[in-house]
Scaffold this motif. Structure first.
Motif, PDB file in Angstrom:
ATOM      1  N   ALA A  26       1.052  -0.632   0.329  1.00  0.00           N
ATOM      2  CA  ALA A  26       0.035   0.304  -0.241  1.00  0.00           C
ATOM      3  C   ALA A  26       1.104   0.980  -0.029  1.00  0.00           C
ATOM      4  O   ALA A  26       0.523   1.681   1.025  1.00  0.00           O
ATOM      5  N   ARG A  64      -5.807   3.092  -7.880  1.00  0.00           N
ATOM      6  CA  ARG A  64      -5.679   1.980  -6.390  1.00  0.00           C
ATOM      7  C   ARG A  64      -6.870   0.861  -5.971  1.00  0.00           C
ATOM      8  O   ARG A  64      -6.118  -0.683  -5.474  1.00  0.00           O
ATOM      9  N   SER A  65      -8.168   0.372  -6.543  1.00  0.00           N
ATOM     10  CA  SER A  65      -8.267  -1.160  -6.376  1.00  0.00           C
ATOM     11  C   SER A  65      -7.185  -1.783  -6.989  1.00  0.00           C
ATOM     12  O   SER A  65      -7.012  -3.315  -6.876  1.00  0.00           O
ATOM     13  N   SER A 113     -10.943  -1.892  -1.193  1.00  0.00           N
ATOM     14  CA  SER A 113     -10.108  -0.480  -1.593  1.00  0.00           C
ATOM     15  C   SER A 113     -10.024   0.284  -0.318  1.00  0.00           C
ATOM     16  O   SER A 113      -9.540  -0.587   1.364  1.00  0.00           O
ATOM     17  N   PHE A 114      -9.188   1.296  -0.243  1.00  0.00           N
ATOM     18  CA  PHE A 114      -8.880   1.876   1.144  1.00  0.00           C
ATOM     19  C   PHE A 114     -10.004   2.139   2.168  1.00  0.00           C
ATOM     20  O   PHE A 114      -9.760   2.395   3.795  1.00  0.00           O
ATOM     21  N   VAL A 115     -11.221   1.905   1.744  1.00  0.00           N
ATOM     22  CA  VAL A 115     -12.021   1.433   2.959  1.00  0.00           C
ATOM     23  C   VAL A 115     -11.936   0.653   3.687  1.00  0.00           C
ATOM     24  O   VAL A 115     -12.474   0.905   5.056  1.00  0.00           O
ATOM     25  N   TYR A 141      -9.438  -1.857   3.737  1.00  0.00           N
ATOM     26  CA  TYR A 141      -8.119  -2.555   3.696  1.00  0.00           C
ATOM     27  C   TYR A 141      -7.668  -1.058   4.572  1.00  0.00           C
ATOM     28  O   TYR A 141      -7.377  -0.068   4.802  1.00  0.00           O
ATOM     29  N   VAL A 160      -5.023   0.442   6.192  1.00  0.00           N
ATOM     30  CA  VAL A 160      -4.095   1.743   6.995  1.00  0.00           C
ATOM     31  C   VAL A 160      -4.162   3.111   7.164  1.00  0.00           C
ATOM     32  O   VAL A 160      -5.028   3.702   7.182  1.00  0.00           O
ATOM     33  N   PRO A 161      -3.573   3.011   9.154  1.00  0.00           N
ATOM     34  CA  PRO A 161      -4.186   3.248   9.635  1.00  0.00           C
ATOM     35  C   PRO A 161      -3.717   5.451   9.431  1.00  0.00           C
ATOM     36  O   PRO A 161      -2.601   5.961   8.582  1.00  0.00           O
ATOM     37  N   GLY A 215      -4.118   8.927  -5.141  1.00  0.00           N
ATOM     38  CA  GLY A 215      -3.638   7.963  -4.641  1.00  0.00           C
ATOM     39  C   GLY A 215      -4.242   6.575  -4.319  1.00  0.00           C
ATOM     40  O   GLY A 215      -4.118   5.799  -4.065  1.00  0.00           O
ATOM     41  N   CYS A 216      -6.148   7.100  -4.612  1.00  0.00           N
ATOM     42  CA  CYS A 216      -6.776   6.761  -4.451  1.00  0.00           C
ATOM     43  C   CYS A 216      -8.373   6.461  -5.319  1.00  0.00           C
ATOM     44  O   CYS A 216      -8.215   7.791  -5.847  1.00  0.00           O
ATOM     45  N   ASP A 217      -9.206   5.729  -5.584  1.00  0.00           N
ATOM     46  CA  ASP A 217     -10.115   5.707  -6.003  1.00  0.00           C
ATOM     47  C   ASP A 217     -11.502   6.353  -5.308  1.00  0.00           C
ATOM     48  O   ASP A 217     -12.810   5.993  -5.980  1.00  0.00           O
ATOM     49  N   THR A 218     -11.216   5.902  -3.943  1.00  0.00           N
ATOM     50  CA  THR A 218     -12.542   6.292  -2.945  1.00  0.00           C
ATOM     51  C   THR A 218     -12.557   7.468  -2.053  1.00  0.00           C
ATOM     52  O   THR A 218     -12.914   7.342  -0.928  1.00  0.00           O
ATOM     53  N   ASN A 257     -10.545   8.309  -0.166  1.00  0.00           N
ATOM     54  CA  ASN A 257      -9.773   7.849   1.751  1.00  0.00           C
ATOM     55  C   ASN A 257      -8.298   8.735   1.930  1.00  0.00           C
ATOM     56  O   ASN A 257      -8.376   8.950   2.586  1.00  0.00           O
ATOM     57  N   ARG A 279       2.081   6.589   4.295  1.00  0.00           N
ATOM     58  CA  ARG A 279       2.721   5.347   4.530  1.00  0.00           C
ATOM     59  C   ARG A 279       3.528   6.007   5.078  1.00  0.00           C
ATOM     60  O   ARG A 279       4.533   4.750   5.604  1.00  0.00           O
ATOM     61  N   TYR A 325       3.424   9.802  10.462  1.00  0.00           N
ATOM     62  CA  TYR A 325       2.130  11.067  11.289  1.00  0.00           C
ATOM     63  C   TYR A 325       2.787  11.840  12.288  1.00  0.00           C
ATOM     64  O   TYR A 325       2.444  12.745  12.023  1.00  0.00           O
TER      65      TYR A 325
END
Lengths: 789, 170
Positions: free
Chosen positions: A198, A282-283, A704-706, A708, A710-711, B42-45, B47, B138, B142
């Motif tokens: 990721a 990402r997916s 997806s990041f929903v 999976y 990742v903190p 970086g994503c498609d949702t 997030n 990542r 943080y």
């Protein structure tokens, strides 16, 4: 060497373009006439492809061509695995685009090439693929029985079995004797859940085939290895391939690969004669970039009643997924050398079997084999302590190698260079307030507080500086482990450093500048570091396994040493002195016993102008060096976690995290600390949050990041970090490597802490990630089975 | 293919009028049409937050909006954050606190942090962490990002040291 720069917390040279938005990530590259790719991927985890109809897609607006498996099969001989761990290793062929059979959900079955990314994606929907579904095998232990095969053309799911036995190797006693004579025997099975690297930047490749050379920009950790393997697998001369890794948005081992998508983009560019770009979503990344960990570890540890460990037997199954990636098969073996960790085990046996399943293939992920090993042994040491009613720290103290015993030959056949586990542990305990927290733990238990406190310990070492070439050869890895560098003193006296390592966030430009500034006595600002382009950095083995400083940095220093030797010849010539009388310090070349001296920049100009050089002296003040380490380096540390577990909700939170890492001599403390923070976060994520989950059909549920997890910032604590410094004895700087330390050490510290909080309630183990539902279920199960309340 | 629509958007103080497909995301418009590649995907949702920009001064994830929705509005990207040749305090703070490694999440983090400080000029550590929940990193763990936001809020950077000149660092 003066130490004006080494050890100094220099702010990074790299930062400027990132903070101003002028970064050059691969997806930012736009070339004239560039075409865009989109992949058609299998929705099934295992199926026979009966037909692929691309006619509708081909006539879709904007589409230039569509590639299928049969289109590329002739040109691409299968993606490489460069680590056949045994001569008998078996593996399915790994085409860039599936031809007859798909073996995981997400595998590429066709590629659309179109004039825009949107047009390419539109046409994906128009490719009509017919599949005959085949039985899937997803569970690792089930796969090892061979009842269902992950590939129809394999006779077994087992790829290879690799064994190390200290009795046979002569490094220790036979483990069978230790287990037979055990006063205490601890047997446990641990599951290393499947993780996804990721990286934040999705993988992206741009290929320009126009001109005499194919230029490949890729979000990769390994531009040099990629160039070689593209040349080998696509039958292109190496000299006709240039690979550029521009800014790369994280890797963590996840970009240590020759991906199908990279190969397809090269083929698409060759097919169309035009520049082509592919950037995954990402997916797609979560589904089809390689995963990590995914092992079942069966362990037996024997000990005396006093807590002295007498032997360790490890049997593991490693989930390769559907294919062997670049180094997939070797990942468990990197762990084989680390199960004995910092301890003096007299007997050890390790056996791993690599097994295929219908999931994305696994390969390197931060730590690669070593986090799994460290987790297992640090959990076992806690279990031994519980069994004997001892403090877990005491058990560790009884078994660890003491400072006086280094260098130490381990039962796994390594020689540890240096270490001081006592010092790191003492410092960590002091920062942590161990006694105070133990007292609070007792109070909470007494009060039956719904929020219980647990203390997790992890003392660890890891194997950095990958790797001595002769060791890699002995382990059947195809290439060496050396690294290459050039140091060029330009006519102005400024320095160019070319490194074969390829940074993706590790700050090489800053750290290498510090190394060279000290070595040559020049200002930090006058050093420029170049990397990540095979046309500029012509030789290298790239960045992974915390090898950049300990191997790449040493190559830089070796090249700088050669520059000094060459400069001394000219200094002697210019000052009409004997070479033996030239002394070099702080950027000045002086004649011993006189006040005569000349500077590096004067020598650089003299070698550039070449008006008066000694006979046979080659103009210009350049040098190059290739460094092959003679041994690994072994950073170590002690990590302590105070975990609060809400017994009513199962939620585990980190109350306090203290780590003391010993990475030898530190070049840049800011960079080291940053690497520790990031590493901790990924290790904590394995302990508490992340897991790649598939449904019964083999579809990735955490796609997806929903899903999976990742903190993010509020999920994590403020870390208290500190260092001890025990220099490595195996390289001239004394550095040890830091990139993986936090990840390796933190997972067992957190899980040990969670268990310590609830063990008195009857909980014996919790599978990772220790999510609220898992912890809550473990508490309920303990209640049901009459656990201590 | 859907018909296009004409939009006018002010991006980093420059007005742009373009024909766009209704389905074009704001982030795609910024990156592909205007070349504002500092804003990343970086994503498609929605997030990861790598695509965070300011819309009329408020942070939005530009992958969650269509370009047509920005019609008549003002957008600030990371490229427009520095003013008068000086880095914004947060840009300087991210550099000084080593709050970035690979740098991919950085523009989004900085844009979100700027919005956070606008709403709450003196946040606590927990408020900063909560305010950055929608942005994933990542590399850094943080901690240094939080420290950078705190430094920018407190004005404790070593400013005026010459490094703040964008011309010098770009």
């Amino acid at each position: 060497m003066t130490t004006a720069e080494v050890g100094r917390p220099r702010l990074r040279k790299e930062d400027s373009h990132f903070i101003t938005g002028r970064s050059k990530f691969t997806d930012n590259i736009v070339l004239p006439g560039m075409l865009h790719l989109a992949m058609v991927r299998s929705p099934f985890a295992h199926a026979r492809i009966t037909s692929v109809d691309v006619s509708a897609a081909k006539s879709s607006p904007g589409v230039v061509a569509v590639l299928t498996g049969s289109d590329v099969a002739a040109e691409q001989g299968g993606l490489p695995n460069v680590w056949p761990i045994t001569a008998e290793q078996k593996a399915p062929s790994h085409p860039a685009i599936a031809v007859d059979e798909v073996a995981f959900a997400g595998e590429v079955v066709a590629c659309i090439i179109a004039r825009s990314a949107a047009a390419a994606r539109d046409a994906v929907e128009l490719v009509d693929v017919s599949y005959d579904e085949l039985p899937v095998v997803l569970d690792l232990e089930e796969a090892a029985t061979d009842r269902v095969l992950a590939h129809t053309d394999l006779e077994s799911n087992k790829s290879a079995t690799w064994v190390f036995d200290s009795g046979e190797a002569g490094t220790g006693k036979p483990v069978s004797e230790a287990l037979a004579d055990a006063e205490v025997l601890i047997e446990r099975t641990f599951h290393q859940q499947r993780l996804i690297p990721a990286f934040m930047e999705p993988r992206s490749t741009v290929v320009d085939p126009t001109g005499e050379q194919i230029t490949v920009w890729s979000a990769t950790q390994i531009p040099h290895i990629l160039r070689l393997l593209l040349a080998l697998t696509l039958s292109i001369p190496e000299s006709k391939v240039r690979v550029i890794a521009p800014d790369v948005g994280g890797g963590f081992g996840g970009k240590l690969q020759v991906t199908p998508e990279e190969a397809i983009t090269v083929l698409a560019a060759r097919h169309t004669g035009k520049p082509c770009k592919y950037t995954e979503t990402r997916s797609e990344s979560l589904m089809a970039a390689h995963h990590g960990r995914a092992q079942v570890q069966k362990l037996r540890l024997s000990a005396t009643k006093e807590g002295i460990v007498t032997g360790l037997d490890v049997r593991l199954l490693a989930d390769m997924g559907a294919y062997l990636g670049l180094v997939s098969s070797g990942i468990p073996i990197l762990g084989a050398f680390m199960y004995n960790a910092i301890y003096k085990f007299p007997a050890y046996r390790f056996e791993c079997t690599n097994v295929f399943t219908n999931k994305a293939w696994t390969d390197a992920y931060r730590g690669a084999g070593r986090p799994e090993a460290t987790f297992a042994i640090e959990r076992l040491m806690d279990e031994l302590a519980v069994e004997l009613g001892m403090d877990p720290l005491e058990v560790r103290r009884k078994n660890w190698i003491t400072h006086e015993e280094f260098p130490f030959a381990t039962v796994a056949g390594l020689e540890y260079d240096s270490g001081n586990y006592e010092a790191a542990t003492a410092k960590a305990l002091e920062l942590f307030d161990y006694e105070g927290l133990r007292a609070e733990q007792a109070r909470r238990r007494e009060a039956k507080d719904p929020v219980q406190l647990g203390i997790g310990i992890s003392t660890f070492t890891e194997m950095c500086g990958l790797a001595p070439s002769r060791v890699l050869g002995a382990l059947k890895y195809a290439a060496g482990g050396w690294e290459h560098a050039q140091v060029r003193v330009l006519p102005t006296g400024n320095i160019e450093v070319v490194t074969g390592t390829s940074a993706h966030g590790q700050g090489h430009e800053t750290a290498w500048s510090q190394l060279v500034a000290d070595k040559l006595g020049v200002p930090f600002e006058n050093v420029e570091v170049l990397h990540g382009d095979t046309q500029i950095s012509q030789r290298g083995l790239d960045t992974y396994g915390s090898r950049s400083l300990t191997v790449g940095g040493m190559a830089v220093l070796a090249a700088a040493d050669k520059v000094i030797e060459k400069a001394k010849v000219i200094a002697a010539h210019l000052m009409e002195a004997s070479e033996e009388d030239i002394e070099f310090a702080d950027g000045k070349f002086g004649v011993r016993g006189t006040d005569q001296s000349t500077s590096l920049s004067e020598i650089a100009w003299a070698t550039f102008s070449a008006h008066s050089l000694p006979d046979g002296f080659e103009p210009n003040l350049d040098s190059e060096a290739t460094f092959d380490p003679q041994n690994f380096s072994f950073p170590h540390g002690t990590h302590l976690a105070a975990m609060e577990v809400d017994t009513e909700t199962g939620r585990a939170t980190i109350r306090k995290y203290v780590c003391v890492d010993d990475v030898g001599v530190v070049v840049n403390p800011l960079i080291v600390e940053g690497q520790v923070h990031g590493g901790l976060t990924q290790g904590i994520a394995q302990a508490l949050y992340e897991e790649a989950v598939h449904d019964d059909a083999g579809t990735l549920v955490t796609g997806s990041f929903v899903d999976y997890l990742v903190p993010s910032a509020p999920d994590l604590p403020h870390y208290t970090t500190a260092r001890t410094e025990t220099p490595s004895t195996t390289n001239q700087l004394g550095a040890k490597g830091v990139g993986e330390a936090g990840t390796i050490a933190s997972t067992p510290a957190i899980v040990n802490g969670v268990l310590d909080a609830v063990r008195h309630l009857g909980v014996k183990d919790i599978k990772m990630p220790c999510s609220p539902s898992r912890v809550w279920a473990a508490l309920e199960e303990a209640k049901m089975s009459g656990g201590v309340q | 293919m859907a018909s296009s629509k004409t939009i006018t958007v002010e991006v980093d103080d420059v007005s742009h009028t373009d024909d766009v497909e209704p389905r074009l995301l704001l982030v795609q418009y910024l990156r592909e049409r205007l070349g504002k590649t500092g804003t990343l995907i970086g994503c498609d949702t929605t997030n990861c937050g790598a695509c965070t920009v300011h819309l009329d001064g408020t942070s939005v994830k530009s992958c969650t909006m269509f370009a047509v929705q920005a019609d008549g509005h003002s957008v600030t990207t990371i490229e427009g954050l520095a003013r008068d040749g000086k880095l914004a305090p947060l840009q300087q703070a991210f550099h000084e606190c080593h709050a970035l490694q690979c740098g991919f999440c950085t523009p989004g983090m900085i844009m979100q942090s700027a919005s956070l400080l606008q709403e709450n000029p003196h946040p606590s550590e927990q408020e900063i962490r909560d305010g950055l929940e929608g942005n994933l990193c990542r590399c850094t763990g943080y901690q240094n990002i939080v420290a950078a936001v705190q430094a920018a809020a407190d004005g404790t950077m070593a400013s005026d040291n010459g490094a703040t000149e964008t011309a010098g660092v770009a």
